[in-house]
Design a protein around this motif. Structure first.
Motif, PDB file in Angstrom:
ATOM      1  N   UNK A 197       0.639  -1.172  -0.062  1.00  0.00           N
ATOM      2  CA  UNK A 197      -0.031  -0.116  -0.017  1.00  0.00           C
ATOM      3  C   UNK A 197       0.655   1.383  -0.130  1.00  0.00           C
ATOM      4  N   UNK A 198       2.120   1.324   0.677  1.00  0.00           N
ATOM      5  CA  UNK A 198       2.722   2.445   0.802  1.00  0.00           C
ATOM      6  C   UNK A 198       3.280   2.715  -0.704  1.00  0.00           C
ATOM      7  N   UNK A 199       3.814   1.657  -1.422  1.00  0.00           N
ATOM      8  CA  UNK A 199       4.196   1.922  -2.628  1.00  0.00           C
ATOM      9  C   UNK A 199       3.271   2.537  -3.678  1.00  0.00           C
ATOM     10  N   UNK A 200       2.004   1.910  -3.406  1.00  0.00           N
ATOM     11  CA  UNK A 200       0.738   2.315  -4.213  1.00  0.00           C
ATOM     12  C   UNK A 200       0.519   3.701  -4.049  1.00  0.00           C
ATOM     13  N   UNK A 201       0.767   4.247  -2.647  1.00  0.00           N
ATOM     14  CA  UNK A 201       0.226   5.785  -2.582  1.00  0.00           C
ATOM     15  C   UNK A 201       1.405   6.614  -3.151  1.00  0.00           C
ATOM     16  N   UNK A 202       2.667   6.316  -3.478  1.00  0.00           N
ATOM     17  CA  UNK A 202       3.637   6.904  -3.864  1.00  0.00           C
ATOM     18  C   UNK A 202       3.412   7.093  -5.481  1.00  0.00           C
ATOM     19  N   UNK A 203       2.574   6.341  -5.964  1.00  0.00           N
ATOM     20  CA  UNK A 203       2.194   6.524  -7.608  1.00  0.00           C
ATOM     21  C   UNK A 203       0.870   7.381  -7.694  1.00  0.00           C
ATOM     22  N   UNK A 204       0.506   7.592  -8.890  1.00  0.00           N
ATOM     23  CA  UNK A 204      -0.197   8.680  -9.132  1.00  0.00           C
ATOM     24  C   UNK A 204      -1.753   8.190  -9.257  1.00  0.00           C
ATOM     25  N   UNK A 205      -2.227   6.852  -9.217  1.00  0.00           N
ATOM     26  CA  UNK A 205      -3.132   6.334  -9.261  1.00  0.00           C
ATOM     27  C   UNK A 205      -4.227   6.770  -8.421  1.00  0.00           C
ATOM     28  N   UNK A 206      -5.607   7.389  -8.875  1.00  0.00           N
ATOM     29  CA  UNK A 206      -6.507   7.847  -7.925  1.00  0.00           C
ATOM     30  C   UNK A 206      -7.330   7.132  -7.160  1.00  0.00           C
ATOM     31  N   UNK A 207      -7.512   5.685  -7.795  1.00  0.00           N
ATOM     32  CA  UNK A 207      -8.408   4.874  -7.309  1.00  0.00           C
ATOM     33  C   UNK A 207      -7.811   3.950  -6.398  1.00  0.00           C
ATOM     34  N   UNK A 208      -8.571   2.775  -6.143  1.00  0.00           N
ATOM     35  CA  UNK A 208      -8.012   1.845  -5.200  1.00  0.00           C
ATOM     36  C   UNK A 208      -8.576   0.582  -5.519  1.00  0.00           C
ATOM     37  N   UNK A 209      -8.394  -0.463  -4.533  1.00  0.00           N
ATOM     38  CA  UNK A 209      -8.880  -1.850  -4.933  1.00  0.00           C
ATOM     39  C   UNK A 209      -9.068  -2.604  -3.490  1.00  0.00           C
ATOM     40  N   UNK A 210      -9.911  -3.359  -3.185  1.00  0.00           N
ATOM     41  CA  UNK A 210     -10.067  -4.455  -2.175  1.00  0.00           C
ATOM     42  C   UNK A 210      -9.088  -5.428  -2.699  1.00  0.00           C
ATOM     43  N   UNK A 211      -9.151  -6.594  -1.691  1.00  0.00           N
ATOM     44  CA  UNK A 211      -8.326  -7.767  -1.853  1.00  0.00           C
ATOM     45  C   UNK A 211      -8.574  -8.906  -0.977  1.00  0.00           C
ATOM     46  N   UNK A 212      -8.603 -10.144  -1.328  1.00  0.00           N
ATOM     47  CA  UNK A 212      -8.572 -11.279  -0.906  1.00  0.00           C
ATOM     48  C   UNK A 212      -7.744 -12.098  -1.491  1.00  0.00           C
ATOM     49  N   UNK A 213      -6.526 -12.502  -0.837  1.00  0.00           N
ATOM     50  CA  UNK A 213      -5.628 -13.448  -1.041  1.00  0.00           C
ATOM     51  C   UNK A 213      -5.653 -14.679  -0.345  1.00  0.00           C
ATOM     52  N   UNK A 214      -5.372 -15.856  -0.908  1.00  0.00           N
ATOM     53  CA  UNK A 214      -5.341 -17.198  -0.401  1.00  0.00           C
ATOM     54  C   UNK A 214      -4.101 -17.998  -0.921  1.00  0.00           C
ATOM     55  N   UNK A 283      -6.554  -0.906  -0.521  1.00  0.00           N
ATOM     56  CA  UNK A 283      -5.287  -0.490  -1.054  1.00  0.00           C
ATOM     57  C   UNK A 283      -5.720   0.778  -1.819  1.00  0.00           C
ATOM     58  N   UNK A 284      -4.650   1.644  -2.007  1.00  0.00           N
ATOM     59  CA  UNK A 284      -4.761   2.926  -2.521  1.00  0.00           C
ATOM     60  C   UNK A 284      -5.647   3.930  -1.933  1.00  0.00           C
ATOM     61  N   UNK A 285      -6.390   4.462  -3.168  1.00  0.00           N
ATOM     62  CA  UNK A 285      -7.204   5.658  -2.508  1.00  0.00           C
ATOM     63  C   UNK A 285      -6.842   6.993  -1.599  1.00  0.00           C
ATOM     64  N   UNK A 286      -5.761   7.199  -2.460  1.00  0.00           N
ATOM     65  CA  UNK A 286      -4.948   8.342  -1.920  1.00  0.00           C
ATOM     66  C   UNK A 286      -5.634   9.450  -1.230  1.00  0.00           C
ATOM     67  N   UNK A 287      -6.497   9.973  -1.931  1.00  0.00           N
ATOM     68  CA  UNK A 287      -7.473  11.210  -1.181  1.00  0.00           C
ATOM     69  C   UNK A 287      -8.090  10.888   0.011  1.00  0.00           C
ATOM     70  N   UNK A 288      -8.451   9.418   0.413  1.00  0.00           N
ATOM     71  CA  UNK A 288      -9.147   9.200   1.334  1.00  0.00           C
ATOM     72  C   UNK A 288      -8.308   8.395   2.583  1.00  0.00           C
ATOM     73  N   UNK A 289      -7.026   8.246   2.156  1.00  0.00           N
ATOM     74  CA  UNK A 289      -6.072   7.327   2.980  1.00  0.00           C
ATOM     75  C   UNK A 289      -5.892   7.625   4.392  1.00  0.00           C
ATOM     76  N   UNK A 290      -6.053   9.003   4.803  1.00  0.00           N
ATOM     77  CA  UNK A 290      -5.855   9.238   6.186  1.00  0.00           C
ATOM     78  C   UNK A 290      -7.205   8.874   6.737  1.00  0.00           C
TER      79      UNK A 290
END
Length: 365
Positions: A197-214, A283-290
């Motif tokens: 998530x920290x790497x994604x927030x350094x990028x210019x992507x405005x959106x985000x994503x949920x995730x489930x990993x197994x 993950x992401x959602x830079x504008x709402x991350x706080x």
């Protein structure tokens, strides 16, 4: 339908449809090396190549372009580095050669694979929204540090699929880089989610994503992590057991407010963080991350003979199908691809309007 192709190359090429003499707009596809090797495809391909390839070592490289929907390369390192050869094969030709070889492709709607006594199938259907499909699926097998792993994930992007695409290409690598993954999986998965998530927030992507990993470890352990409302459900002797947590704003109100945000049902009737996002962790959602968190819920399960299969799905599935109903629907369907298609088609019949994606993983195959 445009044909898909496998690309085998001895060196990494800057690949596009024109470079490889494929039809304009063709979708390029490659399966992970472990599939190709275990099913004998690589050996067959080597027989078609020059002698320079007979002692080749292999590694998997997958990248994405914007002009071609998906493409990949299997990079072959041989003793004669100056020689280069690449071949294109129609997907159907390779499928006849090794029908169990395929894992996933972001542009395919259904598929299946098998290795290490685990079988999986996937299905996805675009929702009614005008934007392109934002769900991304991952399913592959890997031998790693003496363990046989099955790696499965559902990433549900919002405001575009850039973040989901990044997760597809990087999250499992970050997880496997964690040194304590097998002895302390909770801490390892939390660290991997936070660092990604920290790497994604350094990028210019405005959106985000949920995730489930197994991660299926040696067909004996199951490590599940999630943020958001993508869900994992295990079938144990016919009983549905949810392994993930839906991080809905209404349930996480205290967390959101402690970070300076607020939860409201306006506009509409769905609880949203700051009136915008319908999940409290992503993950992401830079504008709402706080006001959001990327802290995953982590669950470890010891698989037994009672452990029949697992369903990973985006919220487009779970909004309209309850856990036990999903398990009951597909318990008698042995082919995991057909089981996944049954779930997504049922969600459509039940008027789900969101993107619908799922992976069904059968243990002890």
């Amino acid at each position: 339908m445009i044909d898909r192709y496998f690309i085998f190359s001895k060196s990494l090429l800057c690949c596009d449809a024109g470079h490889t003499a494929l039809p304009r707009g063709a979708s390029l596809f490659v399966a992970p090396f472990e599939f190709l090797w275990t099913q004998g495809v690589i050996r067959r391909v080597l027989g078609w190549c020059t002698n320079a390839f007979e002692t080749a070592r292999f590694s998997w490289i997958c990248r994405r372009t914007r002009t071609v929907s998906d493409w990949g390369l299997l990079r072959l390192y041989g003793s004669q580095e100056q020689q280069e050869s690449h071949m294109c094969f129609k997907l159907n030709d390779l499928h006849k050669m090794a029908p169990r070889v395929f894992s996933f492709n972001s542009s395919r709607e259904t598929g299946k694979g098998e290795s290490f006594h685990v079988m999986h199938g996937f299905s996805k259907i675009k929702g009614k929204a005008r934007h392109p499909m934002e769900d991304v699926l991952v399913s592959l097998y890997k031998e790693f540090k003496g363990h046989k792993l099955g790696l499965f994930a559902v990433y549900d992007g919002h405001l575009g699929r850039d973040v989901a695409d990044y997760l597809e290409e990087n999250l499992f690598d970050t997880i496997l880089d964690e040194p304590d993954l097998f002895c302390n999986p909770k801490t390892a998965l939390e660290n991997a989610y936070h660092s990604t998530d920290a790497v994604i927030l350094q990028m210019s992507h405005p959106g985000g994503s949920t995730a489930v990993t197994a991660i299926v470890v040696d067909n004996k352990r199951l490590l599940v992590a999630n943020v958001g409302d993508s869900r994992a459900v295990l079938c144990e002797a016919g009983e549905a057991k949810q392994l993930s947590v839906d991080h809905e704003p209404s349930a996480e109100r205290q967390l959101v407010e402690s970070r300076g945000g607020h939860v409201t049902h306006f506009p509409g009737d769905v609880a949203r963080v700051d009136g915008q996002l319908a999940v409290a962790r992503a993950f992401g959602d830079k504008s709402l991350k706080q006001h959001l968190s990327a802290e995953p819920h982590v669950c470890e399960v010891i698989l037994s003979e009672r452990s029949e299969f697992m369903i990973l799905g985006s919220d487009g599935l779970w909004k309209v199908i309850e856990n036990q109903v999903a398990v009951d629907l597909i318990r008698g369907i042995k082919d995991p691809e057909e089981a996944a298609k049954c779930l997504t088609s049922t969600a459509v019949q039940k008027k789900s309007r969101d993107d619908i994606s799922c992976i069904v993983v059968r243990f002890h195959a």
